[in-house]
Design a protein around this motif. Structure first.
Motif, short mmCIF file in Angstrom:
data_model
loop_
_atom_site.label_atom_id
_atom_site.label_comp_id
_atom_site.label_asym_id
_atom_site.label_seq_id
_atom_site.Cartn_x
_atom_site.Cartn_y
_atom_site.Cartn_z
N ALA A 84 -6.35 14.42 12.76
CA ALA A 84 -7.24 13.32 13.17
C ALA A 84 -6.61 12.50 14.28
O ALA A 84 -6.66 11.27 14.29
N ALA A 85 -6.00 13.20 15.24
CA ALA A 85 -5.30 12.52 16.33
C ALA A 85 -6.25 12.01 17.41
O ALA A 85 -5.90 11.11 18.15
N TYR A 86 -7.40 12.58 17.53
CA TYR A 86 -8.35 12.18 18.57
C TYR A 86 -9.61 11.66 17.94
O TYR A 86 -9.90 11.96 16.79
N PRO A 87 -10.41 10.90 18.55
CA PRO A 87 -10.51 10.44 19.92
C PRO A 87 -9.55 9.31 20.25
O PRO A 87 -9.24 9.11 21.42
N VAL A 88 -9.07 8.56 19.29
CA VAL A 88 -8.09 7.51 19.59
C VAL A 88 -6.79 7.90 18.90
O VAL A 88 -6.66 7.77 17.67
N PRO A 89 -5.82 8.38 19.67
CA PRO A 89 -4.55 8.75 19.02
C PRO A 89 -3.83 7.49 18.54
O PRO A 89 -3.90 6.43 19.13
N GLY A 90 -3.20 7.62 17.43
CA GLY A 90 -2.43 6.48 16.93
C GLY A 90 -3.07 5.79 15.74
O GLY A 90 -2.38 5.12 14.98
N ILE A 91 -4.37 5.93 15.57
CA ILE A 91 -4.98 5.26 14.41
C ILE A 91 -5.27 6.25 13.29
O ILE A 91 -5.68 5.85 12.21
N GLY A 92 -5.07 7.54 13.56
CA GLY A 92 -5.15 8.57 12.52
C GLY A 92 -6.50 8.63 11.84
O GLY A 92 -7.54 8.78 12.48
N GLN A 93 -6.48 8.51 10.52
CA GLN A 93 -7.71 8.65 9.73
C GLN A 93 -8.69 7.49 9.92
O GLN A 93 -9.85 7.57 9.50
N TRP A 94 -8.26 6.42 10.57
CA TRP A 94 -9.17 5.31 10.84
C TRP A 94 -10.25 5.71 11.85
O TRP A 94 -11.25 5.02 12.01
N ASN A 95 -10.04 6.84 12.54
CA ASN A 95 -11.08 7.35 13.42
C ASN A 95 -12.36 7.65 12.63
O ASN A 95 -13.46 7.50 13.16
N LEU A 96 -12.21 8.06 11.39
CA LEU A 96 -13.39 8.29 10.55
C LEU A 96 -14.14 6.98 10.31
O LEU A 96 -15.38 6.94 10.37
N ALA A 97 -13.42 5.93 10.04
CA ALA A 97 -14.06 4.63 9.81
C ALA A 97 -14.77 4.15 11.07
O ALA A 97 -15.88 3.60 10.99
N VAL A 98 -14.16 4.37 12.22
CA VAL A 98 -14.78 3.97 13.48
C VAL A 98 -16.07 4.75 13.70
O VAL A 98 -17.11 4.19 14.06
N GLY A 99 -16.04 6.07 13.46
CA GLY A 99 -17.25 6.89 13.63
C GLY A 99 -18.37 6.47 12.70
O GLY A 99 -19.52 6.34 13.11
N PHE A 100 -18.04 6.25 11.44
CA PHE A 100 -19.07 5.82 10.49
C PHE A 100 -19.60 4.42 10.82
O PHE A 100 -20.78 4.15 10.63
N THR A 101 -18.74 3.56 11.32
CA THR A 101 -19.20 2.22 11.71
C THR A 101 -20.18 2.29 12.87
O THR A 101 -21.19 1.58 12.87
N ILE A 102 -19.91 3.16 13.83
CA ILE A 102 -20.84 3.31 14.96
C ILE A 102 -22.19 3.83 14.47
O ILE A 102 -23.24 3.35 14.89
N ILE A 103 -22.16 4.77 13.54
CA ILE A 103 -23.42 5.30 12.99
C ILE A 103 -24.17 4.21 12.22
O ILE A 103 -25.39 4.07 12.34
#
Length: 83
Positions: free
Chosen positions: A53-72
């Motif tokens: 889970a390095a992308y789309p924002v490297p460094g936040i790891g699994q928080w990318n999932l939270a960002v994606g769900f928040t956008i949805i």
């Protein structure tokens, strides 16, 4: 037989409505809300396909999932206001 005096009633007039018709939404509202939902979906797909889970924002790891769900969720929340 005497006739009783009838009182004169005014005809019924309904009270004026206090709520006005809702304003139409701007033309950009629907494309932005659908775009946010698609962007969130793409964000989740990229997150799942990237190693660790390095992308789309490297460094936040699994928080990318939270960002994606928040956008949805933001896109879906906009669609609840759509008329």
């Amino acid at each position: 037989m005497p006739e009783s005096k009838s009182r004169k009633k005014a005809t019924y007039t309904p009270p004026p409505s206090k709520a006005s018709a809702p304003k139409p939404l701007p033309r950009w509202f629907l494309p932005v809300s659908l775009g946010l939902m698609i962007l969130g979906l793409l964000w989740l797909v990229v997150t799942y396909l990237s190693p660790g889970a390095a992308y789309p924002v490297p460094g936040i790891g699994q928080w990318n999932l939270a960002v994606g769900f928040t956008i949805i969720i933001v896109g879906f929340g906009m669609l609840t206001r759509w008329r």
